[in-house]
Structure formats: structure tokens, C-alpha cells
Design a protein around this motif. Structure first.
Motif, PDB file in Angstrom:
ATOM      1  N   LEU A   1       0.829  -1.201   0.000  1.00 14.44           N
ATOM      2  CA  LEU A   1       0.000   0.000   0.000  1.00 14.44           C
ATOM      3  C   LEU A   1       0.869   1.260   0.000  1.00 14.44           C
ATOM      4  O   LEU A   1       0.648   2.184  -0.797  1.00 14.44           O
ATOM      5  CB  LEU A   1      -0.932  -0.001   1.217  1.00 14.44           C
ATOM      6  CG  LEU A   1      -1.944   1.128   1.314  1.00 14.44           C
ATOM      7  CD1 LEU A   1      -2.904   1.100   0.122  1.00 14.44           C
ATOM      8  CD2 LEU A   1      -2.716   1.019   2.618  1.00 14.44           C
ATOM      9  N   LEU A   2       1.885   1.304   0.873  1.00 14.62           N
ATOM     10  CA  LEU A   2       2.736   2.491   0.970  1.00 14.62           C
ATOM     11  C   LEU A   2       3.576   2.699  -0.290  1.00 14.62           C
ATOM     12  O   LEU A   2       3.750   3.832  -0.743  1.00 14.62           O
ATOM     13  CB  LEU A   2       3.617   2.413   2.212  1.00 14.62           C
ATOM     14  CG  LEU A   2       2.857   2.623   3.527  1.00 14.62           C
ATOM     15  CD1 LEU A   2       3.694   2.167   4.715  1.00 14.62           C
ATOM     16  CD2 LEU A   2       2.441   4.064   3.687  1.00 14.62           C
ATOM     17  N   ARG A   3       4.067   1.638  -0.902  1.00 12.64           N
ATOM     18  CA  ARG A   3       4.811   1.784  -2.160  1.00 12.64           C
ATOM     19  C   ARG A   3       3.884   2.293  -3.268  1.00 12.64           C
ATOM     20  O   ARG A   3       4.304   3.091  -4.113  1.00 12.64           O
ATOM     21  CB  ARG A   3       5.466   0.473  -2.570  1.00 12.64           C
ATOM     22  CG  ARG A   3       6.723   0.183  -1.808  1.00 12.64           C
ATOM     23  CD  ARG A   3       7.492  -1.013  -2.388  1.00 12.64           C
ATOM     24  NE  ARG A   3       8.669  -1.270  -1.595  1.00 12.64           N
ATOM     25  CZ  ARG A   3       9.826  -0.652  -1.750  1.00 12.64           C
ATOM     26  NH1 ARG A   3       9.954   0.274  -2.672  1.00 12.64           N
ATOM     27  NH2 ARG A   3      10.865  -0.946  -0.973  1.00 12.64           N
ATOM     28  N   GLY A   4       2.645   1.851  -3.261  1.00 12.59           N
ATOM     29  CA  GLY A   4       1.680   2.349  -4.237  1.00 12.59           C
ATOM     30  C   GLY A   4       1.429   3.837  -4.064  1.00 12.59           C
ATOM     31  O   GLY A   4       1.385   4.594  -5.048  1.00 12.59           O
ATOM     32  N   TYR A   5       1.267   4.268  -2.815  1.00 15.55           N
ATOM     33  CA  TYR A   5       1.117   5.704  -2.552  1.00 15.55           C
ATOM     34  C   TYR A   5       2.344   6.453  -3.059  1.00 15.55           C
ATOM     35  O   TYR A   5       2.233   7.492  -3.705  1.00 15.55           O
ATOM     36  CB  TYR A   5       0.944   5.982  -1.059  1.00 15.55           C
ATOM     37  CG  TYR A   5      -0.353   5.534  -0.436  1.00 15.55           C
ATOM     38  CD1 TYR A   5      -1.497   5.285  -1.198  1.00 15.55           C
ATOM     39  CD2 TYR A   5      -0.439   5.360   0.936  1.00 15.55           C
ATOM     40  CE1 TYR A   5      -2.680   4.884  -0.598  1.00 15.55           C
ATOM     41  CE2 TYR A   5      -1.625   4.965   1.539  1.00 15.55           C
ATOM     42  CZ  TYR A   5      -2.739   4.724   0.771  1.00 15.55           C
ATOM     43  OH  TYR A   5      -3.911   4.341   1.369  1.00 15.55           O
ATOM     44  N   TRP A   6       3.533   5.952  -2.731  1.00 20.85           N
ATOM     45  CA  TRP A   6       4.782   6.597  -3.137  1.00 20.85           C
ATOM     46  C   TRP A   6       4.830   6.776  -4.655  1.00 20.85           C
ATOM     47  O   TRP A   6       5.152   7.855  -5.157  1.00 20.85           O
ATOM     48  CB  TRP A   6       5.980   5.788  -2.657  1.00 20.85           C
ATOM     49  CG  TRP A   6       7.271   6.264  -3.229  1.00 20.85           C
ATOM     50  CD1 TRP A   6       7.939   5.760  -4.313  1.00 20.85           C
ATOM     51  CD2 TRP A   6       8.053   7.362  -2.773  1.00 20.85           C
ATOM     52  NE1 TRP A   6       9.073   6.476  -4.547  1.00 20.85           N
ATOM     53  CE2 TRP A   6       9.176   7.471  -3.612  1.00 20.85           C
ATOM     54  CE3 TRP A   6       7.917   8.265  -1.720  1.00 20.85           C
ATOM     55  CZ2 TRP A   6      10.143   8.446  -3.448  1.00 20.85           C
ATOM     56  CZ3 TRP A   6       8.889   9.238  -1.553  1.00 20.85           C
ATOM     57  CH2 TRP A   6       9.985   9.324  -2.399  1.00 20.85           C
ATOM     58  N   GLU A   7       4.542   5.703  -5.369  1.00 25.12           N
ATOM     59  CA  GLU A   7       4.614   5.761  -6.832  1.00 25.12           C
ATOM     60  C   GLU A   7       3.684   6.833  -7.389  1.00 25.12           C
ATOM     61  O   GLU A   7       4.065   7.597  -8.272  1.00 25.12           O
ATOM     62  CB  GLU A   7       4.276   4.395  -7.439  1.00 25.12           C
ATOM     63  CG  GLU A   7       5.312   3.333  -7.171  1.00 25.12           C
ATOM     64  CD  GLU A   7       6.697   3.682  -7.712  1.00 25.12           C
ATOM     65  OE1 GLU A   7       6.797   4.257  -8.813  1.00 25.12           O
ATOM     66  OE2 GLU A   7       7.691   3.384  -7.009  1.00 25.12           O
ATOM     67  N   ARG A   8       2.465   6.902  -6.873  1.00 27.62           N
ATOM     68  CA  ARG A   8       1.493   7.878  -7.388  1.00 27.62           C
ATOM     69  C   ARG A   8       1.837   9.294  -6.944  1.00 27.62           C
ATOM     70  O   ARG A   8       1.676  10.236  -7.724  1.00 27.62           O
ATOM     71  CB  ARG A   8       0.088   7.469  -6.971  1.00 27.62           C
ATOM     72  CG  ARG A   8      -0.351   6.172  -7.678  1.00 27.62           C
ATOM     73  CD  ARG A   8      -1.810   5.831  -7.483  1.00 27.62           C
ATOM     74  NE  ARG A   8      -2.173   5.509  -6.130  1.00 27.62           N
ATOM     75  CZ  ARG A   8      -2.088   4.309  -5.564  1.00 27.62           C
ATOM     76  NH1 ARG A   8      -1.622   3.286  -6.245  1.00 27.62           N
ATOM     77  NH2 ARG A   8      -2.479   4.126  -4.319  1.00 27.62           N
ATOM     78  N   LEU A   9       2.300   9.472  -5.720  1.00 30.27           N
ATOM     79  CA  LEU A   9       2.639  10.813  -5.244  1.00 30.27           C
ATOM     80  C   LEU A   9       3.883  11.369  -5.932  1.00 30.27           C
ATOM     81  O   LEU A   9       3.964  12.564  -6.218  1.00 30.27           O
ATOM     82  CB  LEU A   9       2.846  10.813  -3.723  1.00 30.27           C
ATOM     83  CG  LEU A   9       1.586  10.616  -2.893  1.00 30.27           C
ATOM     84  CD1 LEU A   9       1.948  10.314  -1.444  1.00 30.27           C
ATOM     85  CD2 LEU A   9       0.675  11.828  -2.987  1.00 30.27           C
ATOM     86  N   SER A  10       4.864  10.522  -6.186  1.00 29.15           N
ATOM     87  CA  SER A  10       6.107  11.000  -6.805  1.00 29.15           C
ATOM     88  C   SER A  10       5.978  11.147  -8.322  1.00 29.15           C
ATOM     89  O   SER A  10       6.737  11.908  -8.927  1.00 29.15           O
ATOM     90  CB  SER A  10       7.276  10.087  -6.441  1.00 29.15           C
ATOM     91  OG  SER A  10       7.063   8.776  -6.915  1.00 29.15           O
ATOM     92  N   ASP A  11       5.007  10.477  -8.936  1.00 26.98           N
ATOM     93  CA  ASP A  11       4.801  10.577 -10.379  1.00 26.98           C
ATOM     94  C   ASP A  11       4.393  12.009 -10.745  1.00 26.98           C
ATOM     95  O   ASP A  11       3.405  12.528 -10.242  1.00 26.98           O
ATOM     96  CB  ASP A  11       3.715   9.598 -10.819  1.00 26.98           C
ATOM     97  CG  ASP A  11       3.526   9.570 -12.322  1.00 26.98           C
ATOM     98  OD1 ASP A  11       4.511   9.792 -13.049  1.00 26.98           O
ATOM     99  OD2 ASP A  11       2.382   9.351 -12.762  1.00 26.98           O
ATOM    100  N   GLY A  12       5.186  12.642 -11.572  1.00 31.78           N
ATOM    101  CA  GLY A  12       4.910  14.027 -11.949  1.00 31.78           C
ATOM    102  C   GLY A  12       5.435  15.037 -10.951  1.00 31.78           C
ATOM    103  O   GLY A  12       5.298  16.239 -11.147  1.00 31.78           O
ATOM    104  N   GLY A  13       6.031  14.567  -9.871  1.00 35.33           N
ATOM    105  CA  GLY A  13       6.600  15.446  -8.855  1.00 35.33           C
ATOM    106  C   GLY A  13       8.110  15.351  -8.856  1.00 35.33           C
ATOM    107  O   GLY A  13       8.724  15.004  -9.865  1.00 35.33           O
TER     108      GLY A  13
END
Length: 137
Positions: A91-103
Motif C-alpha cells: 500500500l505504501l509503495r503504491g502511494y509513493w509511486e502515485r505521489l512521486s509521479d509528476g513530482g
């Protein structure tokens, strides 16, 4: 009665997009209320801006945000970060991937000296995030 401490983010004209983005990251129910709905501004340019929004995530967390009115100072800064932590690595890696994408990744998500997996990023809306995945005891 219980007490909750919630993060409340301020934006300049992008609260709707930011909160829809966070809903895509975390899931959950999103409430959006405009200045017009609350009769909170007489400025025609502010009627469709978000006066209050609240995302209740699938995990039960709450994140709130609003657009700063034109007449108020808005100064984005780096004195505040949001932190996600726990032991659900998927779950946390999924959040990381989406939050860092485009950032911007400021600290890669990798094994930290204290034994956890840790990373820092700034998302596409300029909000800093920290993610800490608990290591094995």
C-alpha cells in the motif's frame, strides 16, 4: 467526545484538481464545496473556487483543503510535510509511486539507516511527502 488532528492544505486556484488527484492516490470519498455554495465571497472570480474540501480515504484518514481567496496572502512554503508510515509495504509503495509521479523525488525510497524504507518527494501540486515503511523488528 474524541478529537482528531487533520491536515488542511491551502492552494491558489488548484484545490479541486489537487483533491481529485489525492482521491486517485488514496481512494475514498471526496466532498467539495465552493465559495458560491456557502455565499462566502462576493467576487465573481471566486464563485467556483473551493472553500472547503475533505477527502476521507479508504483507510479512514482525512485530508482537507481549500483555495486561498484572492484577498488573502498565499505563500507556499517548505515548513510542512505530510507523512505516511506503517507496515503495509504494498500500500505504501503504491502511494509513493502515485505521489512521486509528476513530482520531484528529494530522497529516493530506499533502506534507511534506522532499518525502515524511507523516501521524500514533492508532488505535482508542491506538497512535500515523507513515506516510511517499517522494517523487520
Amino acid at each position: 467526545m474524541s478529537v482528531q488532528l487533520n491536515s488542511y492544505l491551502s492552494f491558489r486556484d488548484t484545490a479541486r484538481q489537487a483533491m481529485q488527484y489525492y482521491q486517485s492516490v488514496f481512494g475514498g470519498d471526496l466532498e467539495l464545496n465552493t465559495f458560491a455554495e456557502f455565499h462566502a465571497s462576493e467576487d465573481p472570480a471566486e464563485q467556483d473556487k473551493i472553500m472547503h474540501s475533505m477527502l476521507t480515504t479508504d483507510q479512514g484518514q482525512k485530508l482537507m483543503a481549500a483555495d486561498t481567496p484572492n484577498g488573502m496572502e498565499y505563500q507556499p512554503g517548505n515548513s510542512h510535510s505530510l507523512s505516511l508510515s506503517g507496515d503495509d509495504e504494498t500500500l505504501l509503495r503504491g502511494y509513493w509511486e502515485r505521489l512521486s509521479d509528476g513530482g520531484t523525488v528529494t530522497v529516493p525510497l530506499e533502506k534507511a539507516p534506522w532499518g525502515d524504507t524511507f523516501g521524500m518527494c514533492v508532488d505535482q501540486f508542491g506538497v512535500p511527502w515523507m513515506v516510511n515503511i517499517a522494517g523487520q523488528p
